[in-house]
Design an enzyme around this catalytic site. Structure first.
Site, PDB file in Angstrom:
ATOM      1  N   ASP A  90      -4.183  -4.726   6.102  1.00  0.00           N
ATOM      2  CA  ASP A  90      -4.621  -5.567   4.985  1.00  0.00           C
ATOM      3  C   ASP A  90      -3.496  -6.531   4.598  1.00  0.00           C
ATOM      4  OD1 ASP A  90      -6.262  -6.520   2.937  1.00  0.00           O
ATOM      5  OD2 ASP A  90      -5.530  -5.042   1.498  1.00  0.00           O
ATOM      6  N   HIS A 129      -2.627  -0.951  -3.251  1.00  0.00           N
ATOM      7  CA  HIS A 129      -3.787  -0.098  -3.021  1.00  0.00           C
ATOM      8  C   HIS A 129      -3.700   1.150  -3.887  1.00  0.00           C
ATOM      9  CE1 HIS A 129      -4.381  -1.821   1.319  1.00  0.00           C
ATOM     10  NE2 HIS A 129      -4.778  -2.658   0.376  1.00  0.00           N
ATOM     11  N   MET A 183       0.055   1.205   5.030  1.00  0.00           N
ATOM     12  CA  MET A 183      -0.690   1.621   6.205  1.00  0.00           C
ATOM     13  C   MET A 183      -1.786   0.602   6.510  1.00  0.00           C
ATOM     14  SD  MET A 183      -2.352   5.417   6.677  1.00  0.00           S
ATOM     15  CE  MET A 183      -0.894   6.168   5.958  1.00  0.00           C
ATOM     16  N   SER A 213       0.852  -1.185   0.000  1.00  0.00           N
ATOM     17  CA  SER A 213       0.000   0.000   0.000  1.00  0.00           C
ATOM     18  C   SER A 213       0.890   1.238   0.000  1.00  0.00           C
ATOM     19  CB  SER A 213      -0.952  -0.021   1.205  1.00  0.00           C
ATOM     20  OG  SER A 213      -1.846   1.066   1.162  1.00  0.00           O
ATOM     21  N   THR A 214       0.826   2.053   1.037  1.00  0.00           N
ATOM     22  CA  THR A 214       1.590   3.297   1.073  1.00  0.00           C
ATOM     23  C   THR A 214       3.093   3.029   0.923  1.00  0.00           C
ATOM     24  OG1 THR A 214      -0.070   4.137   2.607  1.00  0.00           O
ATOM     25  CG2 THR A 214       1.959   5.413   2.379  1.00  0.00           C
TER      26      THR A 214
END
Length: 357
Positions: free
Chosen positions: A296, A204, A293, A177-178
Protein backbone atom coordinates in the site's frame (compact mmCIF):
# COMPACT_ATOMS: atom_id res chain seq x y z
CA UNK A 1 12.82 -26.62 7.67
CA UNK A 2 12.24 -26.09 11.41
CA UNK A 3 8.76 -25.15 12.48
CA UNK A 4 8.11 -21.75 14.09
CA UNK A 5 7.57 -22.29 17.81
CA UNK A 6 4.67 -20.22 19.19
CA UNK A 7 3.86 -19.63 22.86
CA UNK A 8 0.45 -18.25 23.91
CA UNK A 9 -0.11 -16.13 27.04
CA UNK A 10 -3.83 -15.60 27.72
CA UNK A 11 -6.08 -16.04 30.76
CA UNK A 12 -9.11 -17.07 28.68
CA UNK A 13 -9.44 -20.85 28.12
CA UNK A 14 -11.65 -20.15 25.11
CA UNK A 15 -9.08 -17.94 23.40
CA UNK A 16 -6.21 -20.24 24.31
CA UNK A 17 -8.04 -23.06 22.53
CA UNK A 18 -8.81 -20.81 19.54
CA UNK A 19 -5.17 -19.74 19.25
CA UNK A 20 -3.96 -23.34 19.66
CA UNK A 21 -6.26 -24.56 16.88
CA UNK A 22 -5.19 -21.76 14.54
CA UNK A 23 -1.49 -22.35 15.15
CA UNK A 24 -1.78 -26.13 14.74
CA UNK A 25 -3.72 -25.68 11.48
CA UNK A 26 -0.58 -24.42 9.72
CA UNK A 27 2.18 -26.94 8.93
CA UNK A 28 4.90 -24.31 9.39
CA UNK A 29 3.89 -23.53 12.99
CA UNK A 30 4.28 -25.43 16.24
CA UNK A 31 2.21 -24.70 19.36
CA UNK A 32 4.65 -25.18 22.25
CA UNK A 33 2.40 -24.29 25.16
CA UNK A 34 0.52 -21.62 27.05
CA UNK A 35 0.40 -19.64 30.27
CA UNK A 36 -2.71 -18.19 31.90
CA UNK A 37 -0.85 -15.08 33.09
CA UNK A 38 2.54 -13.41 32.99
CA UNK A 39 3.71 -14.81 36.32
CA UNK A 40 3.41 -18.34 34.97
CA UNK A 41 4.74 -17.37 31.55
CA UNK A 42 8.10 -16.02 32.75
CA UNK A 43 8.81 -19.37 34.45
CA UNK A 44 8.17 -21.27 31.22
CA UNK A 45 9.84 -19.06 28.62
CA UNK A 46 13.46 -20.07 29.23
CA UNK A 47 12.53 -23.74 29.18
CA UNK A 48 10.38 -23.63 26.03
CA UNK A 49 12.43 -20.96 24.18
CA UNK A 50 9.70 -20.05 21.67
CA UNK A 51 10.42 -18.15 18.46
CA UNK A 52 7.45 -15.83 18.98
CA UNK A 53 4.85 -15.06 21.65
CA UNK A 54 1.23 -13.93 21.56
CA UNK A 55 0.40 -11.90 24.66
CA UNK A 56 -2.99 -10.91 26.06
CA UNK A 57 -3.16 -7.50 27.72
CA UNK A 58 -5.66 -8.02 30.54
CA UNK A 59 -4.60 -10.87 32.85
CA UNK A 60 -4.54 -11.48 36.62
CA UNK A 61 -1.38 -11.51 38.78
CA UNK A 62 0.93 -10.16 36.06
CA UNK A 63 -0.68 -8.24 33.22
CA UNK A 64 0.42 -7.99 29.61
CA UNK A 65 2.39 -4.77 29.95
CA UNK A 66 4.40 -6.00 32.94
CA UNK A 67 5.00 -9.32 31.18
CA UNK A 68 6.16 -7.53 28.05
CA UNK A 69 8.58 -5.38 30.05
CA UNK A 70 10.03 -8.51 31.63
CA UNK A 71 10.47 -10.22 28.25
CA UNK A 72 12.09 -7.18 26.65
CA UNK A 73 14.49 -6.74 29.56
CA UNK A 74 15.52 -10.36 30.16
CA UNK A 75 15.25 -12.24 26.87
CA UNK A 76 13.75 -10.19 24.02
CA UNK A 77 11.44 -12.15 21.75
CA UNK A 78 9.03 -10.95 19.09
CA UNK A 79 5.71 -10.40 20.87
CA UNK A 80 2.34 -9.91 19.19
CA UNK A 81 -0.16 -8.26 21.54
CA UNK A 82 -3.74 -9.54 21.62
CA UNK A 83 -5.90 -6.52 22.35
CA UNK A 84 -9.57 -6.04 23.14
CA UNK A 85 -11.57 -3.71 20.92
CA UNK A 86 -11.94 -0.87 23.45
CA UNK A 87 -10.53 2.60 23.99
CA UNK A 88 -8.51 1.33 26.96
CA UNK A 89 -7.30 -1.60 24.87
CA UNK A 90 -6.13 0.81 22.17
CA UNK A 91 -4.24 3.02 24.64
CA UNK A 92 -2.47 0.05 26.24
CA UNK A 93 -1.65 -1.48 22.84
CA UNK A 94 0.10 1.72 21.77
CA UNK A 95 2.07 1.65 25.03
CA UNK A 96 3.05 -1.97 24.30
CA UNK A 97 4.33 -1.08 20.83
CA UNK A 98 6.52 1.62 22.36
CA UNK A 99 7.91 -0.87 24.89
CA UNK A 100 8.90 -3.32 22.16
CA UNK A 101 5.96 -5.44 20.93
CA UNK A 102 6.30 -5.98 17.18
CA UNK A 103 2.60 -5.83 16.34
CA UNK A 104 -0.92 -6.50 17.60
CA UNK A 105 -4.14 -8.22 16.63
CA UNK A 106 -7.65 -7.48 17.82
CA UNK A 107 -9.44 -10.04 19.94
CA UNK A 108 -13.01 -10.49 18.63
CA UNK A 109 -15.83 -10.41 21.16
CA UNK A 110 -17.11 -13.84 22.17
CA UNK A 111 -20.41 -13.31 20.35
CA UNK A 112 -18.48 -12.48 17.14
CA UNK A 113 -15.82 -15.15 17.48
CA UNK A 114 -17.23 -17.67 15.01
CA UNK A 115 -17.94 -14.95 12.43
CA UNK A 116 -14.40 -13.54 12.71
CA UNK A 117 -12.53 -16.84 13.05
CA UNK A 118 -11.31 -17.02 9.44
CA UNK A 119 -10.14 -13.42 9.54
CA UNK A 120 -8.38 -13.99 12.87
CA UNK A 121 -6.71 -17.11 11.46
CA UNK A 122 -5.36 -15.34 8.36
CA UNK A 123 -4.11 -12.30 10.28
CA UNK A 124 -2.52 -14.30 13.10
CA UNK A 125 -0.67 -16.73 10.82
CA UNK A 126 0.54 -13.94 8.54
CA UNK A 127 1.94 -11.93 11.44
CA UNK A 128 3.52 -14.91 13.18
CA UNK A 129 5.39 -15.82 9.99
CA UNK A 130 6.37 -12.20 9.31
CA UNK A 131 7.91 -11.69 12.76
CA UNK A 132 9.19 -15.13 13.75
CA UNK A 133 12.75 -14.24 12.77
CA UNK A 134 12.60 -10.62 13.90
CA UNK A 135 15.94 -9.53 15.34
CA UNK A 136 16.31 -6.92 18.06
CA UNK A 137 19.22 -4.53 17.56
CA UNK A 138 20.88 -2.51 20.29
CA UNK A 139 21.68 0.16 17.72
CA UNK A 140 18.12 0.62 16.55
CA UNK A 141 18.80 2.97 13.66
CA UNK A 142 21.53 2.89 11.07
CA UNK A 143 23.84 5.88 10.86
CA UNK A 144 24.97 6.87 7.37
CA UNK A 145 27.28 9.64 6.31
CA UNK A 146 25.13 11.13 3.55
CA UNK A 147 23.12 13.96 5.10
CA UNK A 148 20.20 13.56 2.73
CA UNK A 149 20.14 9.77 2.55
CA UNK A 150 20.68 7.63 -0.50
CA UNK A 151 19.19 9.07 -3.69
CA UNK A 152 17.46 6.54 -5.90
CA UNK A 153 17.75 6.01 -9.63
CA UNK A 154 15.60 3.40 -11.38
CA UNK A 155 14.58 1.78 -8.12
CA UNK A 156 18.15 1.33 -6.83
CA UNK A 157 20.21 3.49 -4.44
CA UNK A 158 22.55 5.94 -6.13
CA UNK A 159 25.54 7.81 -4.74
CA UNK A 160 25.16 10.56 -7.33
CA UNK A 161 23.29 13.05 -5.15
CA UNK A 162 21.20 15.42 -7.29
CA UNK A 163 19.87 18.79 -6.21
CA UNK A 164 16.88 18.34 -3.92
CA UNK A 165 14.34 20.55 -5.72
CA UNK A 166 13.39 24.18 -6.14
CA UNK A 167 9.60 23.91 -6.10
CA UNK A 168 7.56 24.91 -3.05
CA UNK A 169 6.02 22.31 -0.76
CA UNK A 170 2.36 22.94 0.12
CA UNK A 171 1.61 19.58 1.77
CA UNK A 172 3.31 16.61 3.40
CA UNK A 173 1.78 13.13 3.34
CA UNK A 174 3.05 10.06 5.19
CA UNK A 175 1.99 6.42 4.94
CA UNK A 176 2.88 3.54 7.27
CA UNK A 177 1.67 0.23 8.62
CA UNK A 178 3.41 -2.44 10.72
CA UNK A 179 5.92 -0.69 12.96
CA UNK A 180 4.52 2.66 11.94
CA UNK A 181 3.19 3.77 15.31
CA UNK A 182 6.72 3.77 16.71
CA UNK A 183 8.16 5.28 13.51
CA UNK A 184 5.61 8.10 13.51
CA UNK A 185 6.30 8.74 17.19
CA UNK A 186 9.93 9.18 16.18
CA UNK A 187 9.00 11.67 13.41
CA UNK A 188 5.88 13.70 14.21
CA UNK A 189 6.94 15.14 17.62
CA UNK A 190 10.18 16.38 16.02
CA UNK A 191 8.46 18.40 13.28
CA UNK A 192 8.70 22.17 13.70
CA UNK A 193 5.59 23.87 15.05
CA UNK A 194 5.89 26.44 12.23
CA UNK A 195 6.47 23.92 9.46
CA UNK A 196 4.06 26.00 7.39
CA UNK A 197 2.05 23.24 5.66
CA UNK A 198 -0.56 20.62 6.60
CA UNK A 199 0.57 17.05 7.23
CA UNK A 200 -1.64 14.09 6.27
CA UNK A 201 -0.98 10.63 7.74
CA UNK A 202 -2.30 7.14 7.08
CA UNK A 203 -1.33 4.52 9.64
CA UNK A 204 -3.06 1.17 9.16
CA UNK A 205 -5.14 0.87 12.34
CA UNK A 206 -8.71 -0.06 13.26
CA UNK A 207 -11.37 2.20 14.72
CA UNK A 208 -10.67 3.71 18.14
CA UNK A 209 -6.97 3.06 17.79
CA UNK A 210 -6.41 6.04 15.48
CA UNK A 211 -8.16 8.42 17.88
CA UNK A 212 -5.98 7.20 20.76
CA UNK A 213 -2.90 7.41 18.56
CA UNK A 214 -3.68 10.98 17.49
CA UNK A 215 -4.15 11.97 21.13
CA UNK A 216 -0.87 10.30 22.05
CA UNK A 217 1.04 12.13 19.30
CA UNK A 218 -0.66 15.41 20.22
CA UNK A 219 0.59 15.10 23.80
CA UNK A 220 4.16 14.75 22.50
CA UNK A 221 4.14 17.40 19.75
CA UNK A 222 4.16 21.15 19.29
CA UNK A 223 2.03 20.74 16.18
CA UNK A 224 -1.69 20.08 16.63
CA UNK A 225 -2.47 16.42 15.90
CA UNK A 226 -6.06 15.33 15.26
CA UNK A 227 -7.95 12.39 13.87
CA UNK A 228 -9.31 13.63 10.54
CA UNK A 229 -13.04 14.38 10.50
CA UNK A 230 -15.30 14.79 7.49
CA UNK A 231 -15.47 18.38 6.17
CA UNK A 232 -12.64 19.65 8.39
CA UNK A 233 -10.94 22.61 6.72
CA UNK A 234 -7.27 21.92 6.00
CA UNK A 235 -5.01 24.18 8.07
CA UNK A 236 -1.25 24.60 7.95
CA UNK A 237 0.81 23.44 10.96
CA UNK A 238 -1.75 20.73 11.70
CA UNK A 239 -1.43 16.95 11.38
CA UNK A 240 -4.44 14.90 10.25
CA UNK A 241 -4.44 11.17 11.13
CA UNK A 242 -6.75 9.11 8.91
CA UNK A 243 -9.49 7.47 11.02
CA UNK A 244 -9.52 3.69 11.23
CA UNK A 245 -12.20 1.89 9.27
CA UNK A 246 -12.59 4.71 6.72
CA UNK A 247 -10.77 6.33 3.83
CA UNK A 248 -9.41 9.86 4.18
CA UNK A 249 -8.92 12.18 1.21
CA UNK A 250 -8.19 15.86 0.66
CA UNK A 251 -10.63 17.56 -1.69
CA UNK A 252 -11.11 21.29 -2.23
CA UNK A 253 -9.25 22.33 0.90
CA UNK A 254 -11.26 19.97 3.12
CA UNK A 255 -10.78 16.57 4.72
CA UNK A 256 -13.20 14.01 3.31
CA UNK A 257 -13.80 10.87 5.38
CA UNK A 258 -15.91 8.19 3.71
CA UNK A 259 -15.77 4.74 2.16
CA UNK A 260 -14.96 5.79 -1.39
CA UNK A 261 -13.35 2.38 -2.13
CA UNK A 262 -15.47 -0.19 -0.27
CA UNK A 263 -13.51 -3.14 -1.71
CA UNK A 264 -10.13 -1.82 -0.56
CA UNK A 265 -8.49 -4.17 1.93
CA UNK A 266 -6.94 -1.20 3.76
CA UNK A 267 -9.17 1.25 5.59
CA UNK A 268 -7.53 3.71 5.71
CA UNK A 269 -5.40 3.25 2.61
CA UNK A 270 -2.17 5.10 1.85
CA UNK A 271 -2.86 4.96 -1.90
CA UNK A 272 -6.29 6.58 -1.48
CA UNK A 273 -4.83 9.47 0.54
CA UNK A 274 -1.77 9.94 -1.67
CA UNK A 275 -3.82 10.05 -4.88
CA UNK A 276 -6.10 12.71 -3.45
CA UNK A 277 -3.10 14.77 -2.28
CA UNK A 278 -1.58 14.48 -5.76
CA UNK A 279 -4.81 15.79 -7.31
CA UNK A 280 -5.13 18.58 -4.74
CA UNK A 281 -1.52 19.82 -4.67
CA UNK A 282 0.06 18.40 -7.87
CA UNK A 283 3.85 18.87 -7.77
CA UNK A 284 3.85 20.75 -4.44
CA UNK A 285 3.95 17.59 -2.29
CA UNK A 286 6.51 15.81 -0.12
CA UNK A 287 5.46 12.15 0.26
CA UNK A 288 7.04 9.72 2.74
CA UNK A 289 6.50 5.97 2.94
CA UNK A 290 7.47 4.22 6.17
CA UNK A 291 7.71 0.69 7.54
CA UNK A 292 4.83 -1.65 6.77
CA UNK A 293 3.71 -5.00 5.46
CA UNK A 294 2.50 -5.24 1.84
CA UNK A 295 2.61 -2.64 -0.91
CA UNK A 296 0.00 0.00 0.00
CA UNK A 297 1.36 3.42 -0.98
CA UNK A 298 3.62 2.28 -3.82
CA UNK A 299 1.14 3.26 -6.54
CA UNK A 300 0.27 6.52 -4.78
CA UNK A 301 3.87 7.58 -4.28
CA UNK A 302 4.62 6.83 -7.95
CA UNK A 303 1.73 9.07 -9.00
CA UNK A 304 2.98 11.87 -6.74
CA UNK A 305 6.45 11.57 -8.27
CA UNK A 306 5.01 11.58 -11.80
CA UNK A 307 3.14 14.79 -10.95
CA UNK A 308 6.43 16.42 -9.92
CA UNK A 309 6.37 15.81 -6.16
CA UNK A 310 9.31 14.75 -3.99
CA UNK A 311 9.35 11.24 -2.50
CA UNK A 312 11.13 9.55 0.42
CA UNK A 313 11.18 5.94 1.64
CA UNK A 314 12.44 4.60 4.95
CA UNK A 315 15.51 2.36 4.60
CA UNK A 316 15.37 -1.39 5.16
CA UNK A 317 17.60 -1.54 8.23
CA UNK A 318 15.47 0.81 10.32
CA UNK A 319 12.15 -0.75 9.21
CA UNK A 320 10.25 -3.30 11.25
CA UNK A 321 8.91 -4.61 7.92
CA UNK A 322 10.35 -3.40 4.60
CA UNK A 323 7.33 -4.35 2.48
CA UNK A 324 5.79 -0.93 1.82
CA UNK A 325 9.03 1.05 1.40
CA UNK A 326 10.55 -1.78 -0.64
CA UNK A 327 7.54 -1.86 -2.98
CA UNK A 328 7.69 1.93 -3.37
CA UNK A 329 11.42 1.84 -4.15
CA UNK A 330 10.89 -0.84 -6.80
CA UNK A 331 8.67 1.56 -8.75
CA UNK A 332 11.73 3.70 -9.45
CA UNK A 333 9.79 6.74 -8.23
CA UNK A 334 11.51 7.34 -4.87
CA UNK A 335 13.97 10.24 -4.59
CA UNK A 336 15.59 9.32 -1.26
CA UNK A 337 16.00 6.22 0.92
CA UNK A 338 16.55 7.36 4.51
CA UNK A 339 16.99 5.84 7.98
CA UNK A 340 14.16 6.63 10.35
CA UNK A 341 16.21 8.84 12.65
CA UNK A 342 16.98 11.28 9.82
CA UNK A 343 13.52 11.68 8.31
CA UNK A 344 12.12 14.32 10.72
CA UNK A 345 15.10 16.63 10.27
CA UNK A 346 14.95 16.15 6.52
CA UNK A 347 11.27 17.14 6.46
CA UNK A 348 11.98 20.20 8.61
CA UNK A 349 14.96 21.26 6.50
CA UNK A 350 13.25 20.84 3.12
CA UNK A 351 10.12 22.70 4.31
CA UNK A 352 12.23 25.56 5.67
CA UNK A 353 14.50 25.70 2.62
CA UNK A 354 11.59 25.90 0.20
CA UNK A 355 9.78 28.72 2.03
CA UNK A 356 11.82 31.10 -0.04
CA UNK A 357 10.50 29.74 -3.34
Amino acid sequence: MNKIKVFVIDDSPIYREVMKNIIESDPDLEYVGFAANGAVAVKKLDLLNPDIITLDIEMPEMNGIDTLRYIMKNNPKPVIMVSSFTRDGADITLQALEIGAVDYIQKPEYNELEYNLNFLRSVLIEKIKAFANFKFHKNKFKNITEEDGFPVVGGLPSFDIPKIRNKPIDAICIGSSTGGTVALTEIIPKLRKDIGVPVFVVQHMPKMYTKSFAARLNSLSELEIVEGANNDFVISNKVYIAPGGHQMRVVGGKIIVDDCEPGNVHKPSVDVLFRSVRTEYRERVLAVILTGMGSDGAAGIAEIKDAGGFTVAQDEESCVVFGMPGSAIKTGKVDRIMPLNKIANFINDIAEYLKGY
